[in-house]
Design an enzyme around this catalytic site. Structure first.
Site, PDB file in Angstrom:
ATOM      1  N   GLU A 147       0.833  -1.210   0.000  1.00 47.42           N
ATOM      2  CA  GLU A 147       0.000   0.000   0.000  1.00 47.42           C
ATOM      3  C   GLU A 147       0.863   1.253   0.000  1.00 47.42           C
ATOM      4  O   GLU A 147       0.555   2.236  -0.664  1.00 47.42           O
ATOM      5  CB  GLU A 147      -0.939   0.015   1.219  1.00 47.42           C
ATOM      6  CG  GLU A 147      -1.923  -1.132   1.278  1.00 47.42           C
ATOM      7  CD  GLU A 147      -2.990  -1.099   0.182  1.00 47.42           C
ATOM      8  OE1 GLU A 147      -3.088  -0.088  -0.535  1.00 47.42           O
ATOM      9  OE2 GLU A 147      -3.713  -2.100   0.055  1.00 47.42           O
ATOM     10  N   ASP A 294      -4.474  -9.583  -8.590  1.00 54.95           N
ATOM     11  CA  ASP A 294      -4.846  -8.611  -9.631  1.00 54.95           C
ATOM     12  C   ASP A 294      -3.706  -7.783 -10.239  1.00 54.95           C
ATOM     13  O   ASP A 294      -3.366  -7.908 -11.422  1.00 54.95           O
ATOM     14  CB  ASP A 294      -5.961  -7.688  -9.114  1.00 54.95           C
ATOM     15  CG  ASP A 294      -5.694  -7.103  -7.711  1.00 54.95           C
ATOM     16  OD1 ASP A 294      -4.602  -7.322  -7.166  1.00 54.95           O
ATOM     17  OD2 ASP A 294      -6.589  -6.428  -7.178  1.00 54.95           O
ATOM     18  N   GLU A 388     -18.528  -6.280  -2.257  1.00 49.85           N
ATOM     19  CA  GLU A 388     -17.160  -6.799  -2.200  1.00 49.85           C
ATOM     20  C   GLU A 388     -17.050  -8.206  -2.775  1.00 49.85           C
ATOM     21  O   GLU A 388     -16.033  -8.568  -3.350  1.00 49.85           O
ATOM     22  CB  GLU A 388     -16.643  -6.796  -0.756  1.00 49.85           C
ATOM     23  CG  GLU A 388     -16.107  -5.454  -0.300  1.00 49.85           C
ATOM     24  CD  GLU A 388     -14.864  -5.008  -1.032  1.00 49.85           C
ATOM     25  OE1 GLU A 388     -14.957  -4.608  -2.210  1.00 49.85           O
ATOM     26  OE2 GLU A 388     -13.777  -5.035  -0.443  1.00 49.85           O
ATOM     27  N   GLU A 406     -12.429   0.374  -9.355  1.00 56.31           N
ATOM     28  CA  GLU A 406     -12.063  -0.513 -10.471  1.00 56.31           C
ATOM     29  C   GLU A 406     -13.080  -0.516 -11.614  1.00 56.31           C
ATOM     30  O   GLU A 406     -12.710  -0.556 -12.783  1.00 56.31           O
ATOM     31  CB  GLU A 406     -11.845  -1.950  -9.978  1.00 56.31           C
ATOM     32  CG  GLU A 406     -10.527  -2.181  -9.255  1.00 56.31           C
ATOM     33  CD  GLU A 406     -10.530  -1.690  -7.819  1.00 56.31           C
ATOM     34  OE1 GLU A 406     -11.570  -1.202  -7.347  1.00 56.31           O
ATOM     35  OE2 GLU A 406      -9.472  -1.794  -7.162  1.00 56.31           O
TER      36      GLU A 406
END
Ligand code: DMJ
EC number: 3.2.1.113
Length: 915
Positions: A147, A294, A388, A406
Site C-alpha cells: 500500500e 490482480d 465486495e 475498479e
C-alpha cells in the site's frame, strides 16, 4: 525484440525493431486511435451533457477533498460520518486495513496528481507545498509495503511527474526543484529493507522508522505475502530508479518479479494467491484475477509498456493465455486451483476483479472485456454498487463497498477503446449512485451494506486517487486537460508516470535482466492493440450485440445456469454432476452417485470434491440464513436529509421491518435511560422513537416499557464505549425466551459509535427525525428542496462542524443521561437470573460475510436451455467409467471434508491479503 512487440492490430505500420519509446507510445496510442468511431447503439452524448457531467465530477471531488482538508488533514484519511481525521492508534483497530495508514497524510499524497488532471493547478501547488512542509516519512508505525508503494511512493512520483510537466510549461510550479522526488527517494530507501529475504520477495510490512526485524520494529516475523503484494512494485520502483539514476530500486522489483515468474505453476501457468517469502512455496493455491493477484498481472503488461522489456510481455501473455483458458468463464471470472485448473475454487467473485476488463482493453482483447464489464454493470444496477463479493448467480456474498474505483477504471478504458457512448451512460449511473447513496454532509462514506444502504465511517484515499480521475477523464475532451494524458501510464493506483522513462537511465534493466531472450510467440499478438475500425469494421452494433444477452443475466440468473459446463463431459453425454443444493438423502439415485464419488473418472473426482465443498458452504450458509439481515437507521431531518445511514442490528421480536413499511419519527431519550422500569417521561417519548441504553435488563423488557409509554419504536444504544459496527459483528437482539408477541413496535440496535452520531445530533439540533427500515430510502424530496444540493460552501459542512462540536446539552435527567452513561452499566457480574441483555445478544456476523436472505435466483427467472438440457440428461442417462479412480480414492470422506474445510477457511482469508 520481435516485430510482434509493435501494435499489429493498430493498422499502422510498426518498424521491425522499433525503439522502445515508440513501442510504449504506440501501445498507448492504440487507445487513442480507437476513440470516436462509434456511430450506433447508445445515443451519442452532446458536448454540453459531457461538460455537465464533468463539472459534476469536479464538484464531487471538491466535496470529498474539501472536507478531507478541512476536517481531517493532516490525518491519513477522513471519517466522513463523524467528520474528523482517522489517526491510527486513536481509533479502534480495523486490522490489516489500517496498514495503509502511516501518519503521512495519505489522502493528500494520493490526491496530488488528481488535482492536475482535474485542472486544479493552484490547489496542486498548495498541496505540494503542504506535503513538503508537513509530511513526515519517519514515523514509528508499521505499514504495508504494497500500500505504501502504490499510494505514497506512487503518489509522490505522480505528483513529481506532473510538477515537472507544469514547470516546463512555464506558468506554474516555477519554484519546484524535485522536492517530491527527493521524498520519494527517501521513502524508497525506507522500503528496501523489506526485500532482505533469500527469495527477494518483500516482507509484507515494514516499520517506517525502524525497518524490519529489530525488536523496536515490531515486524519481520511474517512468512507469507500475497502475489500482488510482491508483484506490484516495478512501475514505481523503476520510475524512481530512472528519475534518480539509483538503479537499486528497479533491480529489487525485477528480482521479486523474476522469482514469482519462476514459481508459477508450470503446467497451468497460473500463480496462487499467497506465497511463502522464504521458501517460495504457494501457501494458497487458488488463483484468480481479483484480490491477492490482480495488479501482479497488471504490472507485467504495464511494465512492458513503460519499460519496453519483452520479457514482461512474454510473461504477461503466458499468464493471460492461462487466465483465458481456465479462469475466464464468460462473462464470469472464477478462481480455480493452480494444480487442478479445471476445478473452480470458489462460487463467488470479488469486486477487485472489476479492473480486469480495463486491462483486457490494454491487451487488446475487447470482446471478453465488454462481456465481463456488462455482467458487473448488471450487478451494480441491482445493488447500486458492486458488493465486495457476489456469487455466480449474482447474490450478495459480502455486502460492503468501500467506494472502489475498479469498475469506473474499466468503464473509462472501454470508452477509450470503443468510443461507445453507452459507457458514458454507465459513468452517469455511477455518478448518480455516488451522490444518491454515498454522499454524506462531510464527504462520501463507504457502504457498509449495499443491501440496506448503510454507511461506514470511511473514505479511502483511493477514492480520490482513482475514482475522480477516471470519471473526469471519461467526459473530458482533449482540450479539457492541460496536458496530453496519452504521454503517461496509469499505475494501479491511477498515478501517472511519463512514458519517456522508457528511454531514460536503463542501466538497471540491462544489468539485471535475468530472463533469457525469448522469441515471442506471435500468435499472442493476434489480440494485441486493436482498434474499433478493425474489430468492428462493418458492424457498429457489435459491442451492443455482445452486451444484449447479458442484460437480464442478473435478474434472471439460475444458480446453476451460468457456471462453466465442461464441454467434453457434456458432449460425451456424461451425467451432469450432483450439486449439493439438489442432494436428497432419501433419493437412492443420489446415494448411488455419492457412493461412486471417489472411484470414478477424474471429472467425477472434481465433481466429488466440489460436492463436498458445496455441502460445507451450504451448511454454513444455512446457519447464517437463520439469522436476520442488518437494518438501517437513517437520519432524515435537517441538515442530514437522509444522507447519514447507520447500520443497525435487528431484533428477533417486535415489528418486522422487512415485512412492514418503515417507521419514521422524532427521537427522544427515555428516563430511565436504560429503559428497565416504567418510564418517568412518557410525555417525552409518546409518539416518538425512544432511545434506550443497553444493559441491566432484557431487550424485550426495554421494548415493553417504552411501548407502554407510547413510543412507536426503539433504538437500543450499546453502552460499551467506542464499540462500532466497523469493528464488531452486528448483533441481533434476542427475546426473553417467553412469548414476545405483545411487542408490536420495531426495535433496532446501534453500537456506541453509531449511537453517538444520533446523540450528538440531538445535542446540536434537538429535533432529530429518523427512519427505521430494512433498507435506506431515497432522500425525502420535500427535505431535499430545503437544501442546496451541490453548492459550494454548502451548509453541509457547517452542519458537520456543529455535529462534532456538541455544545448544547439536552437534559436527560440526573443520573441517566447518555452523556453520563458510559458508566459501567454493562453488568458482567449479573447473575444468570438477572439475565443481562448481553446474554441474549447473538452475533449475526453480518459484518464480515452476510449472505443474501432471499430465495435462490432461479426462482426469479428462467433457466437457460443448457441448464434444462443438463437436467433432462440427468434424468435419462447412466453414469460411466466406474473403474477409473481419482486421486483421493482411498481417503475417508471425513478427511476430504477436513481438507476442504481448510481450503474454504483459506478462501475466506482472501480479503485480508489485499485491501
Ligand atoms: C487500490 O488501492 C488499487 O487499485 C489496488 O490495486 C487495489 N485496491 C485499491 C482500490 O480498490
Amino acid at each position: 525484440m520481435s516485430e510482434a512487440g509493435g501494435c499489429r492490430g493498430c493498422g499502422s505500420p510498426v518498424p521491425q525493431r522499433a525503439p522502445w519509446s515508440l513501442v510504449a507510445t504506440t501501445a498507448a496510442l492504440c487507445l487513442v486511435t480507437a476513440t470516436s468511431v462509434w456511430t450506433a447503439g447508445a445515443a451519442p452524448m452532446s458536448r454540453e451533457e459531457k461538460q455537465k457531467l464533468g463539472n459534476q465530477v469536479l464538484e464531487m471531488f471538491d466535496h470529498a477533498y474539501g472536507n478531507y482538508m478541512e476536517h481531517a488533514y493532516p490525518a491519513d484519511e477522513l471519517m466522513p460520518l463523524t467528520c474528523r481525521g482517522r489517526v491510527r492508534g486513536q481509533e479502534p483497530s480495523r486490522g490489516d486495513v489500517d496498514d495503509a495508514l502511516g501518519k503521512f497524510s495519505l489522502t493528500l499524497i494520493d490526491s496530488l496528481d488528481t488535482l492536475v488532471v482535474l485542472n486544479k493547478t493552484k490547489e496542486f501547488e498548495d498541496a505540494v507545498r503542504k506535503v513538503l512542509r508537513d509530511v513526515n516519512l519517519d514515523n514509528d508505525v508499521v505499514v504495508s509495503v504494497f500500500e505504501t508503494n502504490i499510494r505514497v511512493l506512487g503518489g509522490l512520483l505522480g505528483g513529481h511527474s506532473l510538477a515537472i510537466m507544469l514547470k516546463e510549461k512555464g506558468e506554474h510550479m516555477q519554484w519546484y526543484n524535485d522536492e517530491l522526488l527527493q521524498m520519494a527517494k527517501q521513502l524508497g530507501y525506507k522500503l528496501l529493507p523489506a526485500f532482505n529475504t533469500t527469495s527477494g520477495l518483500p516482507y509484507p510490512r515494514i516499520n517506517l522508522k525502524f525497518g524490519i526485524r529489530k525488536p523496536e520494529a515490531r515486524t519481520g516475523t511474517e512468512t507469507d505475502t500475497c502475489t500482488a503484494c510482491a508483484g506490484t512494485l516495478i512501475l514505481e520502483f523503476a520510475a524512481l530508479s530512472r528519475f534518480t539514476g539509483a538503479t537499486i530500486f528497479e533491480e529489487y522489483a525485477r528480482k521479486a518479479l523474476d522469482f514469482l515468474w519462476e514459481k508459477r505453476q508450470r503446467s497451468s501457468n497460473l500463480v496462487g494467491v499467497t506465497i511463502n517469502i522464504h521458501t517460495g512455496d504457494w501457501v494458497r493455491k487458488d488463483s484468480g484475477v481479483g484480490a491477492g493477484i490482480d495488479s501482479y498481472y497488471e504490472y507485467l503488461l504495464k511494465a512492458y509498456v513503460l519499460l519496453g522489456d519483452d520479457s514482461f510481455l512474454e510473461r504477461f501473455n503466458t499468464h493471460y493465455d492461462a487466465i483465458m483458458r481456465y479462469i475466464s468463464q464468460p462473462p464470469l471470472l472464477l478462481d480455480v486451483h493452480i494444480h487442478k485448473p479445471m476445478l473452480n475454487a470458489r462460487t463467488w467473485m470479488d469486486a477487485l476483479l472489476a479492473f480486469f476488463p480495463g486491462l483486457q482493453v490494454l491487451k487488446g482483447d475487447i470482446r471478453p472485456a465488454i462481456e465481463t464489464h456488462e455482467m458487473l454493470y448488471q450487478v451494480i444496477k441491482k445493488h447500486n454498487f458492486l458488493p465486495e463479493a457476489f456469487t455466480t448467480d449474482f447474490r450478495v456474498h459480502w455486502a460492503q463497498h468501500p467506494l472502489r474505483p475498479e469498475f469506473a477504471e474499466s468503464t473509462y478504458f472501454l470508452y477509450k477503446a470503443t468510443g461507445d457512448p453507452y459507457y458514458l451512460e454507465v459513468g452517469k449511473t455511477l455518478i448518480e449512485n455516488l451522490n444518491k447513496y454515498a454522499r454524506v454532509p462531510c464527504g462520501f462514506a463507504a457502504m457498509k451494506d449495499v443491501r440496506t444502504g448503510s454507511h461506514e465511517d470511511r473514505m479511502d484515499s483511493f477514492f480520490l486517487a482513482e475514482m475522480f480521475k477516471y470519471l473526469y477523464l471519461l467526459y473530458a475532451d482533449k482540450e479539457d486537460i492541460i496536458f496530453d494524458i496519452e504521454d503517461y501510464i496509469f499505475t494501479t493506483e491511477a498515478h501517472l508516470l511519463p512514458l519517456w522513462l522508457s528511454t531514460t537511465n536503463q542501466s538497471a534493466s540491462k544489468k539485471n535482466t535475468t530472463s533469457e531472450y525469448i522469441e515471442l510467440d506471435d500468435s499472442n499478438f493476434d489480440w494485441t492493440c486493436p482498434n474499433t475500425q478493425i474489430l468492428f469494421p462493418n458492424d457498429p452494433l457489435y459491442a451492443q450485440s455482445i452486451r444484449e444477452p447479458l442484460k437480464n443475466v442478473v435478474d434472471k440468473s439460475c444458480p446453476r445456469g451460468i457456471i462453466r459446463v465442461r464441454e467434453e463431459s457434456f458432449r460425451s453425454g456424461a451425467k451432469p454432476p450432483l450439486r449439493a443444493r439438489d442432494f436428497m438423502a432419501t433419493n437412492p439415485e443420489h446415494l448411488e452417485i455419492l457412493k461412486k464419488m471417489g472411484a470414478a473418472s477424474s471429472i467425477d473426482a472434481e465433481d466429488g470434491l466440489r460436492f463436498m465443498q458445496e455441502m460445507i458452504e451450504l451448511s454454513s450458509q444455512q446457519q447464517k440464513e437463520q439469522q436476520l439481515p442488518p437494518r438501517a437507521v437513517q437520519i432524515v431531518s435537517h441538515p442530514f436529509f437522509g444522507r447519514v445511514v447507520l447500520t443497525a442490528g435487528p431484533a428477533q421480536f417486535g415489528l418486522d421491518l422487512s415485512k412492514h413499511k418503515e417507521t419514521r419519527g422524532f427521537v427522544a431519550s427515555s428516563k430511565p435511560y436504560n429503559g428497565c422500569s416504567e418510564l418517568t417521561n412518557p410525555e417525552a417519548v409518546m409518539g416518538k422513537i425512544a432511545l434506550i441504553q443497553r444493559g441491566q435488563c432484557m431487550f424485550a423488557e426495554k421494548a415493553r416499557n417504552i411501548q407502554n409509554a407510547g413510543a412507536i419504536g426503539g433504538i437500543v444504544i450499546d453502552d460499551n464505549e467506542g464499540s462500532s459496527s466497523d469493528t464488531a459483528p452486528l448483533f441481533q437482539m434476542a427475546g426473553d425466551g417467553k412469548d414476545t408477541d405483545d411487542i408490536k413496535i420495531p426495535m433496532l440496535f446501534l453500537f456506541s459509535k453509531e449511537g453517538s452520531i444520533i446523540l450528538d445530533a440531538i445535542r446540536e439540533y434537538e429535533e432529530v427525525e429518523v427512519l427505521l427500515s430494512d433498507k435506506a430510502k431515497d432522500r425525502d424530496p420535500e427535505m431535499e428542496s430545503e437544501e442546496q444540493p451541490f453548492s459550494e460552501n454548502d451548509s453541509q459542512n457547517q452542519s458537520t462542524d456543529q455535529l462534532t462540536s456538541g455544545s448544547q446539552e439536552v437534559d436527560l435527567g440526573d443520573q441517566e443521561s447518555p452523556e453520563e452513561s458510559s458508566l459501567n452499566s454493562h453488568p458482567e457480574s449479573l447473575s444468570a437470573a438477572a439475565a443481562d441483555d448481553a446474554a441474549s445478544v447473538s452475533p449475526s456476523e453480518q459484518n464480515s460475510n452476510p449472505p443474501e436472505n432471499h430465495e435462490p435466483a432461479s426462482l426469479d427467472g428462467e433457466c437457460t436451455d443448457l441448464d434444462n438440457q443438463l437436467q433432462e440428461q440427468s434424468e435419462t442417462e447412466e453414469d460411466s467409467n466406474p473403474n477409473v479412480s481419482w486421486g483421493k480414492k482411498d481417503q475417508p470422506i471425513d478427511s476430504i471434508l477436513a481438507d476442504w474445510n481448510e481450503d474454504i477457511e483459506a478462501f475466506e482469508m482472501m480479503e485480508k491479503d489485499e485491501l
